[in-house]
Design a protein around this motif. Sequence first.
Motif, mmCIF file in Angstrom:
data_model
loop_
_atom_site.group_PDB
_atom_site.id
_atom_site.type_symbol
_atom_site.label_atom_id
_atom_site.label_comp_id
_atom_site.label_asym_id
_atom_site.label_seq_id
_atom_site.Cartn_x
_atom_site.Cartn_y
_atom_site.Cartn_z
ATOM 1 N N LYS A 193 24.427 46.341 42.129
ATOM 2 C CA LYS A 193 25.177 47.198 43.040
ATOM 3 C C LYS A 193 25.005 48.657 42.641
ATOM 4 O O LYS A 193 24.841 48.980 41.469
ATOM 5 C CB LYS A 193 26.651 46.816 43.020
ATOM 6 N N GLY A 194 25.046 49.523 43.678
ATOM 7 C CA GLY A 194 24.799 50.930 43.402
ATOM 8 C C GLY A 194 25.609 51.855 44.290
ATOM 9 O O GLY A 194 26.695 51.508 44.759
ATOM 10 N N LEU A 195 25.055 53.038 44.521
ATOM 11 C CA LEU A 195 25.782 54.107 45.203
ATOM 12 C C LEU A 195 26.241 53.700 46.597
ATOM 13 O O LEU A 195 27.404 53.906 46.963
ATOM 14 C CB LEU A 195 24.895 55.348 45.278
ATOM 15 N N ILE A 196 25.356 53.122 47.387
ATOM 16 C CA ILE A 196 25.717 52.748 48.756
ATOM 17 C C ILE A 196 26.820 51.697 48.750
ATOM 18 O O ILE A 196 27.738 51.730 49.584
ATOM 19 C CB ILE A 196 24.482 52.226 49.521
ATOM 20 N N ALA A 235 20.478 52.567 43.535
ATOM 21 C CA ALA A 235 20.701 52.920 44.937
ATOM 22 C C ALA A 235 21.620 51.926 45.620
ATOM 23 O O ALA A 235 22.410 52.290 46.493
ATOM 24 C CB ALA A 235 19.359 52.998 45.673
ATOM 25 N N GLY A 236 21.532 50.659 45.230
ATOM 26 C CA GLY A 236 22.333 49.625 45.872
ATOM 27 C C GLY A 236 21.577 48.973 47.022
ATOM 28 O O GLY A 236 20.389 49.222 47.241
ATOM 29 N N ARG A 237 22.305 48.165 47.771
ATOM 30 C CA ARG A 237 21.663 47.427 48.869
ATOM 31 C C ARG A 237 21.304 48.375 50.017
ATOM 32 O O ARG A 237 21.917 49.431 50.197
ATOM 33 C CB ARG A 237 22.599 46.333 49.376
ATOM 34 N N GLN A 238 20.306 47.985 50.778
ATOM 35 C CA GLN A 238 19.924 48.784 51.934
ATOM 36 C C GLN A 238 20.956 48.616 53.046
ATOM 37 O O GLN A 238 21.497 47.531 53.254
ATOM 38 C CB GLN A 238 18.541 48.364 52.422
ATOM 39 N N HIS A 239 21.213 49.734 53.724
ATOM 40 C CA HIS A 239 22.254 49.748 54.748
ATOM 41 C C HIS A 239 21.730 50.501 55.967
ATOM 42 O O HIS A 239 21.051 51.516 55.829
ATOM 43 C CB HIS A 239 23.517 50.424 54.195
ATOM 44 N N ASN A 240 22.068 50.003 57.142
ATOM 45 C CA ASN A 240 21.590 50.650 58.370
ATOM 46 C C ASN A 240 22.275 51.988 58.630
ATOM 47 O O ASN A 240 21.763 52.805 59.409
ATOM 48 C CB ASN A 240 21.807 49.716 59.572
#
Length: 336
Positions: A200-203, A230-235
């Motif tokens: 897990k990261g910033l997002i 960075a964390g998971r990709q998010h739309n």
Amino acid sequence: MSEEKPSGTPRASLLERAAGRLDQGVAAKPEASRPAVVPAVAPAPRAPAPRAPAPEPAAAPPVSVSPQPQFAPQFATPETPVVHLPADDGNRTSRRGVIDLSELRDLGYVVPDAPATATAEEFRIVKRQLLINAMARGENGIRNGNLILVCSAQPNEGKTFCATNLALSIASERDLTVLLVDADFAKPEILSTLGLEGGKGLIDVIADPSLDLSDCLIRTNIENLSVLPAGRQHNLTTELLASERMGDMVEEIAKRYSDRIVIFDSPPALASSAASVLAMHVGQVMFVVEAENTRETELRDGLSLMSGCEHVQLLLNKVRYAGVGRRFGTYYGYGS
């Protein structure tokens, strides 16, 4: 003779009668007094019965003692978070990562306590002006000056290489700590560069209010260096970065630790709108320009997107020296 007998007889009878009456009177007095004593004795045993409430006040001490256990939980409830906080902090700080320093050195990165190299000397000059701005106070102070965004106009210009080296160089400072944030959410490379595992990261912290920033930090074997993935990709990455929660979190990071420098490895300015939003949160931008490759129009367009930050400095990367030009590191015998 006959006259004395009758006279003696009444006298004796009078005395006897008087004595009898006296005896009767004495005997009658105890009989009358006994009933008076009996009622007096009878209430005496009954007197303790009305005094039975007297022990009730004696039971007051238990009543006064009983509130004490009731107050104990009231004091225990505030103590409970205090007890759990260190445990939580312990869990938050337990996530650690080991960086292979020898591999980094072979790849041309700055390694703390390593012999002087041309790259190490160059980044010593690069970081000094940034640190002066970050530590400035008073009229010369910069809002969020200890937050530095490393960006470029296009991909493959070396921004991640420069952001990592800048963080490693600052980690060698005696009085500062560094937090390297992988903010290139589409193509994060910080973890793979340093050989650290993801998570897990910033997002994730921005999207989930129940998640604490400390839960995502990775403490490395370099004493003064921590990494935030960075964390998971998010739309909705750009929208999350522009949110109020992101602003509050950035303010807390900037002001909570006055001796911490936070470096954001941003996505390219012309490739992602997230870069321009990140520029609004930081106090300084180090804009990486690839020598002999970045076009002037690209540079101008990229810098225009950094308008949210007033303090922007350019770093010319991948420069080829020719002739008798300046070569850092040769003075120490390590330049080539």
